[in-house]
Design a protein around this motif. Structure first.
Motif, PDB file in Angstrom:
ATOM      1  N   GLY A  56       0.762  -1.212   0.076  1.00  0.00           N
ATOM      2  CA  GLY A  56       0.112   0.066   0.034  1.00  0.00           C
ATOM      3  C   GLY A  56       0.777   1.257   0.141  1.00  0.00           C
ATOM      4  O   GLY A  56       2.111   1.137   0.043  1.00  0.00           O
ATOM      5  N   GLU A  73      -6.411   8.932  -7.127  1.00  0.00           N
ATOM      6  CA  GLU A  73      -7.656   8.449  -7.311  1.00  0.00           C
ATOM      7  C   GLU A  73      -8.532   9.110  -8.304  1.00  0.00           C
ATOM      8  O   GLU A  73      -9.177   8.543  -9.025  1.00  0.00           O
ATOM      9  CB  GLU A  73      -8.363   8.665  -5.656  1.00  0.00           C
ATOM     10  CG  GLU A  73      -9.690   8.143  -5.634  1.00  0.00           C
ATOM     11  CD  GLU A  73     -10.356   8.472  -4.345  1.00  0.00           C
ATOM     12  OE1 GLU A  73     -11.307   7.714  -4.083  1.00  0.00           O
ATOM     13  OE2 GLU A  73      -9.934   9.466  -3.860  1.00  0.00           O
ATOM     14  N   PHE A 133      -9.041   1.814  -5.278  1.00  0.00           N
ATOM     15  CA  PHE A 133      -8.604   1.731  -4.037  1.00  0.00           C
ATOM     16  C   PHE A 133      -9.709   0.629  -3.647  1.00  0.00           C
ATOM     17  O   PHE A 133     -10.734   1.033  -3.803  1.00  0.00           O
ATOM     18  CB  PHE A 133      -8.136   2.732  -3.280  1.00  0.00           C
ATOM     19  CG  PHE A 133      -7.004   3.567  -3.693  1.00  0.00           C
ATOM     20  CD1 PHE A 133      -5.827   2.933  -3.151  1.00  0.00           C
ATOM     21  CD2 PHE A 133      -7.132   4.510  -4.391  1.00  0.00           C
ATOM     22  CE1 PHE A 133      -4.534   3.640  -3.544  1.00  0.00           C
ATOM     23  CE2 PHE A 133      -6.100   5.315  -4.732  1.00  0.00           C
ATOM     24  CZ  PHE A 133      -4.764   4.753  -4.252  1.00  0.00           C
ATOM     25  N   ILE A 189     -11.310   5.632   0.993  1.00  0.00           N
ATOM     26  CA  ILE A 189     -10.370   4.749   0.660  1.00  0.00           C
ATOM     27  C   ILE A 189      -9.911   3.935   2.085  1.00  0.00           C
ATOM     28  O   ILE A 189      -9.708   4.472   2.975  1.00  0.00           O
ATOM     29  CB  ILE A 189      -8.915   5.473   0.096  1.00  0.00           C
ATOM     30  CG1 ILE A 189      -9.171   6.193  -1.218  1.00  0.00           C
ATOM     31  CG2 ILE A 189      -7.768   4.527   0.229  1.00  0.00           C
ATOM     32  CD1 ILE A 189      -8.293   6.946  -1.629  1.00  0.00           C
ATOM     33  N   GLN A 204      -7.759   1.697   4.442  1.00  0.00           N
ATOM     34  CA  GLN A 204      -6.149   1.710   4.755  1.00  0.00           C
ATOM     35  C   GLN A 204      -5.966   0.440   5.799  1.00  0.00           C
ATOM     36  O   GLN A 204      -6.873   0.141   6.771  1.00  0.00           O
ATOM     37  CB  GLN A 204      -5.807   3.012   5.501  1.00  0.00           C
ATOM     38  CG  GLN A 204      -5.819   4.365   4.600  1.00  0.00           C
ATOM     39  CD  GLN A 204      -5.422   5.571   5.431  1.00  0.00           C
ATOM     40  OE1 GLN A 204      -6.581   5.905   6.145  1.00  0.00           O
ATOM     41  NE2 GLN A 204      -4.353   5.900   5.376  1.00  0.00           N
ATOM     42  N   ALA A 221      -3.134   2.873   1.921  1.00  0.00           N
ATOM     43  CA  ALA A 221      -4.012   2.862   1.274  1.00  0.00           C
ATOM     44  C   ALA A 221      -3.635   1.756   0.203  1.00  0.00           C
ATOM     45  O   ALA A 221      -2.536   1.798  -0.302  1.00  0.00           O
ATOM     46  CB  ALA A 221      -4.215   4.165   0.202  1.00  0.00           C
ATOM     47  N   HIS A 222      -4.617   0.728  -0.336  1.00  0.00           N
ATOM     48  CA  HIS A 222      -4.253  -0.129  -0.882  1.00  0.00           C
ATOM     49  C   HIS A 222      -5.283  -0.841  -1.965  1.00  0.00           C
ATOM     50  O   HIS A 222      -6.331  -0.376  -1.523  1.00  0.00           O
ATOM     51  CB  HIS A 222      -3.827  -1.376   0.002  1.00  0.00           C
ATOM     52  CG  HIS A 222      -5.021  -1.776   0.960  1.00  0.00           C
ATOM     53  ND1 HIS A 222      -5.275  -1.070   2.065  1.00  0.00           N
ATOM     54  CD2 HIS A 222      -5.859  -2.865   0.817  1.00  0.00           C
ATOM     55  CE1 HIS A 222      -6.307  -1.775   2.837  1.00  0.00           C
ATOM     56  NE2 HIS A 222      -6.765  -2.805   1.902  1.00  0.00           N
ATOM     57  N   VAL A 223      -4.939  -1.631  -2.817  1.00  0.00           N
ATOM     58  CA  VAL A 223      -5.622  -2.310  -3.721  1.00  0.00           C
ATOM     59  C   VAL A 223      -5.292  -3.971  -3.540  1.00  0.00           C
ATOM     60  O   VAL A 223      -4.389  -4.177  -4.276  1.00  0.00           O
ATOM     61  CB  VAL A 223      -5.312  -1.808  -5.306  1.00  0.00           C
ATOM     62  CG1 VAL A 223      -6.207  -2.331  -6.140  1.00  0.00           C
ATOM     63  CG2 VAL A 223      -5.368  -0.250  -5.314  1.00  0.00           C
ATOM     64  N   THR A 254      -1.118  -3.140  -5.093  1.00  0.00           N
ATOM     65  CA  THR A 254      -1.008  -1.476  -5.024  1.00  0.00           C
ATOM     66  C   THR A 254      -0.141  -0.991  -6.085  1.00  0.00           C
ATOM     67  O   THR A 254      -0.428  -0.113  -6.986  1.00  0.00           O
ATOM     68  CB  THR A 254      -0.723  -0.981  -3.776  1.00  0.00           C
ATOM     69  OG1 THR A 254      -1.741  -1.716  -2.621  1.00  0.00           O
ATOM     70  CG2 THR A 254      -1.240   0.370  -3.587  1.00  0.00           C
ATOM     71  N   GLU A 272      -1.150  -1.139  -9.590  1.00  0.00           N
ATOM     72  CA  GLU A 272      -2.539  -0.150  -9.752  1.00  0.00           C
ATOM     73  C   GLU A 272      -1.822   1.147  -9.884  1.00  0.00           C
ATOM     74  O   GLU A 272      -2.383   2.194 -10.836  1.00  0.00           O
ATOM     75  CB  GLU A 272      -3.407  -0.221  -8.784  1.00  0.00           C
ATOM     76  CG  GLU A 272      -4.595   0.695  -8.882  1.00  0.00           C
ATOM     77  CD  GLU A 272      -5.483   0.393  -9.859  1.00  0.00           C
ATOM     78  OE1 GLU A 272      -6.491   0.849 -10.116  1.00  0.00           O
ATOM     79  OE2 GLU A 272      -5.331  -0.784 -10.590  1.00  0.00           O
TER      80      GLU A 272
END
Length: 603
Positions: free
Chosen positions: A53, A102, A108, A116, A118, A130-132, A136, A139
């Motif tokens: 993240g 973003e 996210f 978002i 966290q 903050a992550h996907v 991350t 992305e």
């Protein structure tokens, strides 16, 4: 006389990871012409390996978080060797850079109310990343790339820079070659941003891909720029250890952030024995403000697996050395235990850690929802790099800027997880902005064509030798030396032995030989990369010898404690007039009183 293609730009960005793309986007936004150099293909940057993240005090999960806490965490993690101004800018500007990402289309993970999400990470007081999922970095690259292609940036893929060129004291351009055909390329530029990443390929076990050969560090050093903090190499605690073909591949800290625990071969959580007394006391004295982490909406004590990376890595090494390691010389990392805590745990793990699930399933035939992973330390990140001005990111060479892992200062003696991605965004933007301003205010410096032709002749010399050293063998021998003698645990006699070995390798490099022609010749590419690897390896070793204390990622077995005198300075590497590598000490700049007050309040 060599032939080469010539290009003219106001700003040339070398490196197309997160920092390079963000710098190129910002420079183009200021109306200057921009060229972007990729050593491999656009989108195949090492930034994609940053899975956990982006650290930014958005306060979406815990409203107590703010830039001051983030600033204090970063300084504490870096053992107060950080450039405090960079740490301040980073903590203040990271939230805006995440929101900007973003707005550009980054998708996210979200909280229940749509903000978002966290997650927690090592060394961060509150959930801040903050992550996907655990993708991350991928992305981030996708978003920056998609946004960047509309900004009028010229991209040169599969191109390697061999040398930076100067006109007087000022940067004038760069000379390189196209990897596919071997054709030389000359880039004239008023300003250059180096964003080439790290030095991981100097070591045998690394999470870094083949591009990470210290190119930017060596290019800047040879151009007269100063390097700083080169003794601080971060060994990520968790890389794959089995099978051998995948050894070193990163296992994200996100596994531990989502509840993964570290176990030895007796199935004991050995990290409980390693909690520093300060945090034991914190937890005992103030349960509400003690070690905590967030999983969903539930609060719990923060686990010791989320201590800083340097600390966790050394604890894992201790377990292995004392015979409590896993069958393949690592330890166990178990996320499957959460099945006893939450419903539908397998689906939860696959959702939160999709890359890790597929990585272990495909490469090691392990289902992480049902069984533990085997992990061990892997060379991951370089805190040291090109010394830059905190606000502008310009090096000590006028017109030469640096950002991301290639630049030093933000992280001090040890980087906190997640700070790398926000570093790329914050200082990539600043480097691009100030490089554009420099370019707009200056005429192009003159390039000496005789110097260019001389460089071209030198890089073709390996083709002319009928006998000599195999570049692949030389690289293997270098990696053995650095892994065995300049690794996680260091001591004087081994470091001095490493210096002797590096000098021998340098002599052997003078006789390196390659066969074939210039068209996509991996032997030639390796031979050219080797000079950079030798340069950064010497810098790491010389700095490690000079710092006679243990601090952050630099652990001296013969000097296991911190030393106040040594700890009050940064070590600077500079090229002497005779070409020799010099190490000098520079006392830390006094911190502003208001920032000192923040540090004191957070202790």
């Amino acid at each position: 006389m060599s032939t080469y293609d010539t290009y003219d730009y106001d700003v040339l960005v070398i490196g197309a990871g997160g920092a390079g793309l963000r710098a190129a986007i910002e420079a183009a936004a200021h109306g200057v012409s921009v060229g972007l150099i990729c050593k491999s293909l656009l989108g195949k940057a090492h930034t994609v390996m940053a899975e956990g993240g982006i650290a930014a005090a958005l306060s979406n999960v815990d409203e107590r978080d703010n830039w001051r806490v983030h600033f204090a965490d970063t300084l504490r993690g870096g053992q107060y060797l950080n450039n405090w101004r960079m740490a301040e800018l980073h903590a203040k500007e990271a939230p805006d850079r995440v929101r900007e990402l973003e707005a550009w289309g980054a998708l996210f993970d979200r909280t229940k109310d749509g903000r978002i999400l966290q997650r927690n990470f090592g060394g961060h007081k509150y959930p801040r990343l903050a992550h996907v999922g655990d993708r991350t970095g991928l992305e981030m690259i996708r978003t920056l790339q998609d946004h960047g292609i509309h900004q009028g940036i010229d991209v040169h893929m599969e191109c390697t820079i061999i040398s930076l060129l100067k006109g007087g004291e000022r940067i004038a351009g760069a000379f390189g070659y196209e990897r596919e055909k071997g054709q030389f390329k000359l880039f004239r530029a008023k300003a250059i941003v180096i964003a080439t990443g790290g030095i991981g390929r100097a070591y045998k076990i690394t999470s870094n891909s083949w591009e990470y050969t210290g190119d930017g560090h060596a290019l800047a050093y040879n151009a007269g720029a100063e390097l700083m903090d080169m003794e601080f190499v971060q060994f990520h605690p968790t890389g794959m250890v089995w099978p051998p073909s995948v050894r070193g591949i990163l296992v994200t800290e996100g596994v531990r952030g989502e509840g993964g625990i570290l176990l030895n071969n007796a199935h004991q959580r050995f990290m409980f024995e390693a909690i520093p007394e300060l945090y034991k006391q914190q937890t005992a004295d103030n349960e509400e403000e003690g070690w905590r982490y967030t999983q969903g909406d539930k609060q719990a004590k923060r686990p010791p697996e989320l201590l800083t990376r340097d600390h966790v890595a050394r604890c894992i090494v201790r377990e292995i050395k004392e015979g409590r390691g896993s069958p393949h010389n690592g330890v166990f990392l178990d996320i499957s235990w959460i099945k006893s805590k939450i419903p539908h745990a397998a689906d939860y793990i696959k959702k939160k850690l999709p890359s890790m699930y597929h990585q272990f399933k495909k490469l090691a035939d392990i289902d992480i929802t049902n069984e533990p992973m085997e992990v061990g330390p892997t060379t991951h990140y370089m805190m040291g790099g090109i010394r830059v001005d905190a606000d502008t990111q310009m090096s000590t060479v006028p017109g030469l800027f640096a950002a991301g892992e290639a630049a030093a200062g933000l992280h001090g003696a040890n980087r906190l997880g997640g700070n790398s991605l926000s570093d790329l965004l914050v200082f990539g933007k600043r480097a691009g902005e100030h490089a554009a301003r420099f370019a707009a205010a200056n005429w192009p410096a003159t390039i000496d064509e005789r110097e260019v032709n001389s460089i071209a002749r030198q890089v073709l010399e390996p083709f002319e030798r009928t006998t000599g050293e195999n570049p692949f063998q030389l690289q293997y021998d270098l990696q053995e030396v650095m892994q065995d003698l300049v690794g996680i645990v260091r001591k004087e006699d081994e470091l001095l032995q490493a210096m002797d070995e590096l000098q021998k390798l340098q002599a052997r490099y003078g006789q390196v030989k390659v066969v074939g022609n210039r068209e996509y010749n991996n032997g030639w590419h390796t031979a050219l990369d080797l000079q950079n690897l030798l340069t950064v390896s010497e810098a790491i070793t010389r700095a490690a010898i000079e710092r006679k204390e243990s601090r952050g990622a630099h652990f001296r077995e013969d000097y296991p404690k911190k030393d106040e005198q040594t700890g009050n300075c940064n070590l600077i590497i500079v090229k002497g007039k005779g070409g020799e590598m010099l190490v000098k000490r520079e006392t830390l700049t006094a911190m502003r009183p208001d920032l000192i007050q923040i540090i004191d309040e957070m202790k």
